[in-house]
Design an enzyme around this catalytic site. Structure first.
Site, short mmCIF file in Angstrom:
data_model
loop_
_atom_site.label_atom_id
_atom_site.label_comp_id
_atom_site.label_asym_id
_atom_site.label_seq_id
_atom_site.Cartn_x
_atom_site.Cartn_y
_atom_site.Cartn_z
N ARG A 224 0.85 -1.18 0.00
CA ARG A 224 0.00 0.00 0.00
C ARG A 224 0.89 1.24 0.00
NH1 ARG A 224 -3.58 -2.75 -1.51
NH2 ARG A 224 -5.54 -3.21 -0.46
N HIS A 272 -0.78 0.07 -9.87
CA HIS A 272 -1.49 -0.87 -8.99
C HIS A 272 -1.99 -2.09 -9.77
CE1 HIS A 272 -3.79 -1.09 -4.92
NE2 HIS A 272 -3.58 -2.31 -5.39
C1 GLV Z 1 -5.36 -5.07 -3.90
O1 GLV Z 1 -4.69 -4.12 -3.71
C2 GLV Z 1 -5.84 -5.97 -2.90
O2 GLV Z 1 -5.79 -5.66 -1.71
O3 GLV Z 1 -6.29 -7.08 -3.29
#
Ligand code: GLV
Length: 309
Positions: A224, A272
């Site tokens: 994160r 991401h």
């Molecule tokens: C993506 O970031 C997840 O937490 O699956």
């Protein structure tokens, strides 16, 4: 039983169709077409609007679409008395492992450095160590961290792992807690973060961590954005304490235009994509867990909301 797909950033109808295909006895609604909120029994949630999950007085379980539940738990109105199930799907581990291998090999083979040399028109060879002479440190030894650690071992890397509580992963040297952190960091030439984001891990990738790593080491963050102190990372890269970083996640996503990471020569950004929930397999796992629970069994993969994972 009414299942509400409450994932405003996702294709709710695609999830609805898959859930219905797997269990036609369900009534599946897609936010914002909720109908009577009191009829909702189960929510399948991701990036919900703050306060929204508090609107269903008879909610009995929340399934997270993603592995990390920090986004759901950060809502002060999240109904913490309702069991929250995180997404555990071997496919998430497969995708994450591919990403981690790609990023670690990029740093190990110094492709990051050769890319900079290419831009300067310089032909400069350097012999690289064997994988067994390179120490990769993985922060977070949950489903994803352990899977990446085993794959890196398979390539011959020297792998060490750090987690809040001590874990055992075959072939991996493990460290735990504050007491183990400095020793873990001191040898980690490529540091991979796969930690859950909690009050304890927020900002863990900051100046004090970077200072304890070997000079010139590399960082891979696929957990994160909140784990990183952005200004500290830029400072560590500019000072040479870190030589390179691969970042898949950011405090604000999409990464805002003008953020210094965009143009930093030693940072590779991906949007991401390290690991993404795969609809068919994840939906099948949710339905299987739900069926067992409706038959009187225990829910699997329930999060401890105080711990945050
Ligand atoms: C993506 O970031 C997840 O937490 O699956």
């Amino acid at each position: 039983m009414v299942l509400l797909v409450n994932a405003p950033t996702e294709n709710g109808n695609a999830w609805r169709e898959m859930f219905l295909q797997l269990d036609p006895s369900l009534e599946v609604r897609v936010w914002p077409d909720v109908g009577d909120p009191a009829e909702v029994d189960v929510a399948f949630a991701w990036r919900t609007r703050p306060g929204d999950l508090a609107r269903y007085p008879n909610l009995r379980v929340v399934f997270s679409l993603g592995a990390g539940v920090d986004g759901l738990l950060s809502d002060p109105a999240f109904p913490r008395q309702v069991p929250l199930v995180r997404m555990v799907d071997p496919n998430l581990g497969v995708l994450m492992t591919e990403y981690v291998l790609a990023a670690v090999l990029r740093h190990h083979c110094e492709l990051d450095r050769y890319h900079l040399l290419q831009q300067a028109g310089r032909w400069e060879k350097r012999v690289r160590p064997f994988a067994g002479e390179r120490v990769v440190g993985i922060m977070g030894l949950g489903e994803l961290g352990a899977s990446a650690a085993v794959a890196l071992r398979g390539l011959g890397f020297h792998v060490r792992g750090w987690s809040r509580r001590i874990r055992t992963v075959p072939g991996v040297e493990t460290y735990a807690g504050d007491a183990g952190l400095s020793t873990f960091l001191a040898g980690s030439q490529i540091l991979v973060c796969l930690l859950p984001l909690t009050a304890q891990t927020r900002g863990i990738l900051g100046a004090s961590t970077f200072a304890r790593m070997p000079h010139g080491s590399c960082l891979v963050n696929a957990a994160r954005g909140g784990h990183v102190v952005d200004a500290d990372l830029v400072a560590a890269l500019d000072a040479g304490q870190l030589s390179s970083a691969t970042l898949d996640v950011f405090e604000t996503e999409p990464l805002p235009a003008g953020h210094p990471f965009w143009t930093h020569p030693r940072i590779l950004i991906t949007p991401h994509i390290a690991s993404v929930t795969s609809l068919p397999t994840a939906a099948a796992l949710v339905i299987e867990n739900l069926k067992q629970w409706r038959a009187g069994g225990a829910l699997r993969n329930v999060v401890d909301p105080d711990r945050g994972y």
